[in-house]
Scaffold this active site. Sequence first.
Site, mmCIF file in Angstrom:
data_model
loop_
_atom_site.group_PDB
_atom_site.id
_atom_site.type_symbol
_atom_site.label_atom_id
_atom_site.label_comp_id
_atom_site.label_asym_id
_atom_site.label_seq_id
_atom_site.Cartn_x
_atom_site.Cartn_y
_atom_site.Cartn_z
ATOM 1 N N GLY A 1 -0.417 1.384 4.450
ATOM 2 C CA GLY A 1 0.735 2.200 4.077
ATOM 3 C C GLY A 1 0.678 3.520 4.820
ATOM 4 N N PHE B 1 -0.357 9.749 2.469
ATOM 5 C CA PHE B 1 0.018 10.196 1.109
ATOM 6 C C PHE B 1 0.413 9.055 0.172
ATOM 7 C CE2 PHE B 1 1.300 13.568 4.105
ATOM 8 C CZ PHE B 1 0.439 14.574 3.708
ATOM 9 N N LYS C 1 -3.738 5.376 -0.446
ATOM 10 C CA LYS C 1 -4.707 4.404 0.071
ATOM 11 C C LYS C 1 -6.140 4.811 -0.291
ATOM 12 C CE LYS C 1 -3.485 4.858 4.374
ATOM 13 N NZ LYS C 1 -2.521 5.954 4.129
ATOM 14 N N GLU D 1 -9.665 5.247 6.627
ATOM 15 C CA GLU D 1 -9.087 5.655 7.919
ATOM 16 C C GLU D 1 -9.400 4.621 8.995
ATOM 17 O OE1 GLU D 1 -7.185 8.230 7.880
ATOM 18 O OE2 GLU D 1 -7.853 9.331 6.109
ATOM 19 N N ALA D 2 -9.231 3.359 8.637
ATOM 20 C CA ALA D 2 -9.625 2.258 9.525
ATOM 21 C C ALA D 2 -8.830 2.256 10.836
ATOM 22 C CB ALA D 2 -9.430 0.929 8.806
ATOM 23 N N CYS E 1 11.039 7.936 4.149
ATOM 24 C CA CYS E 1 11.571 6.582 3.966
ATOM 25 C C CYS E 1 12.197 6.097 5.280
ATOM 26 C CB CYS E 1 12.609 6.563 2.843
ATOM 27 S SG CYS E 1 14.170 7.319 3.312
ATOM 28 N N CYS F 1 15.201 8.310 6.414
ATOM 29 C CA CYS F 1 14.949 9.697 6.818
ATOM 30 C C CYS F 1 13.952 9.815 7.980
ATOM 31 C CB CYS F 1 14.422 10.503 5.632
ATOM 32 S SG CYS F 1 15.582 10.599 4.249
HETATM 33 P P1 ADP Z 1 -3.551 8.268 1.623
HETATM 34 O O1 ADP Z 1 -5.008 7.856 1.661
HETATM 35 O O2 ADP Z 1 -2.609 7.083 1.643
HETATM 36 O O3 ADP Z 1 -3.184 9.310 2.642
HETATM 37 P P2 ADP Z 1 -4.319 9.671 -0.778
HETATM 38 O O4 ADP Z 1 -4.965 8.681 -1.696
HETATM 39 O O5 ADP Z 1 -5.226 10.554 0.037
HETATM 40 O O6 ADP Z 1 -3.285 8.921 0.177
HETATM 41 O O7 ADP Z 1 -3.378 10.647 -1.605
HETATM 42 C C1 ADP Z 1 -2.436 10.197 -2.535
HETATM 43 C C2 ADP Z 1 -2.017 11.397 -3.388
HETATM 44 O O8 ADP Z 1 -1.312 12.323 -2.573
HETATM 45 C C3 ADP Z 1 -1.040 11.080 -4.494
HETATM 46 O O9 ADP Z 1 -1.672 10.613 -5.673
HETATM 47 C C4 ADP Z 1 -0.377 12.420 -4.726
HETATM 48 O O10 ADP Z 1 -1.153 13.206 -5.611
HETATM 49 C C5 ADP Z 1 -0.455 13.110 -3.381
HETATM 50 N N1 ADP Z 1 0.818 13.209 -2.635
HETATM 51 C C6 ADP Z 1 1.159 14.243 -1.828
HETATM 52 N N2 ADP Z 1 2.339 14.020 -1.220
HETATM 53 C C7 ADP Z 1 2.782 12.807 -1.631
HETATM 54 C C8 ADP Z 1 3.943 12.006 -1.344
HETATM 55 N N3 ADP Z 1 4.884 12.416 -0.484
HETATM 56 N N4 ADP Z 1 4.045 10.812 -1.941
HETATM 57 C C9 ADP Z 1 3.116 10.388 -2.810
HETATM 58 N N5 ADP Z 1 1.997 11.107 -3.119
HETATM 59 C C10 ADP Z 1 1.806 12.294 -2.546
HETATM 60 ZN ZN ZN Z 2 14.210 9.534 2.598
#
Ligand code: ADP
Ligand code: ZN
Length: 203
Positions: A16, A19, A22, A90-91, A178, A181
């Site tokens: 995905g 944010f 993951k 961060e694969a 999305c 956007c």
């Molecule tokens: P990833 O590893 O996919 O980058 P993380 O697990 O590090 O994601 O972070 C997820 C967290 O980031 C969410 O639980 C939320 O607190 C925060 N967050 C910040 N911006 C967003 C966003 N645009 N959509 C969803 N969560 C977000």
């Molecule tokens: Zn959007």
Amino acid sequence: MDIVTGTIGWIEVICGPMFSGKSEELIRRLRRAGIARKRVQVFKPEIDARYSADHIVSHGDLRMKSEVVKDASGILDRMDWRTEVVGVDEANFMGEGLIDVAARLADSGKQVIIAGLDTDFMGRPFPPIPDLLALAESITKMLAICMQCGNPAKHTQRIAGSEDLIVVGAAGLYEARCRRCFEPGIPKQEVMEFVRTRREAKT
Ligand code: ADP
Ligand code: ZN
């Protein structure tokens, strides 16, 4: 979905945009493995030392101790063969070698849980995640929230910086967007702003 049975190895991929949660999901699964008293090793690529050199860290500040490796071959070098569950964060920065390494670990009976970006800032499939998706027993695609409109977001939007494929996450460089956007590359307005500030910095 967690796979709940068996002593054979397998590959789970959590993909995905940035944010989307993951790292949180990876940490959740690895903690559960710890509760089940499994031997766990966690790896992240050297390039991602931005928050912590020896932990994986989520944007919500969940943390878990990890080992840093230069690329996927470092995982094999550091592997304790008694380990039952192998986590990789961060694969998308681990290189193509991760495809063989993950298969080898799964073939040798380990549960391999891999988290990474499935697309880059241009919206293109981000190697080696697409191949890992094809090889995995289980795939979870996470969505973030679009910072423009609030809809579910599958894209990582670069909002400043360069056109290089890899510009690691200084705060404010990326946001989730999305399908509607998302603007591949850097939004025009931001490019102008970036060029202008660079020019000003030079003079
Ligand atoms: P990833 O590893 O996919 O980058 P993380 O697990 O590090 O994601 O972070 C997820 C967290 O980031 C969410 O639980 C939320 O607190 C925060 N967050 C910040 N911006 C967003 C966003 N645009 N959509 C969803 N969560 C977000
Ligand atoms: Zn959007």
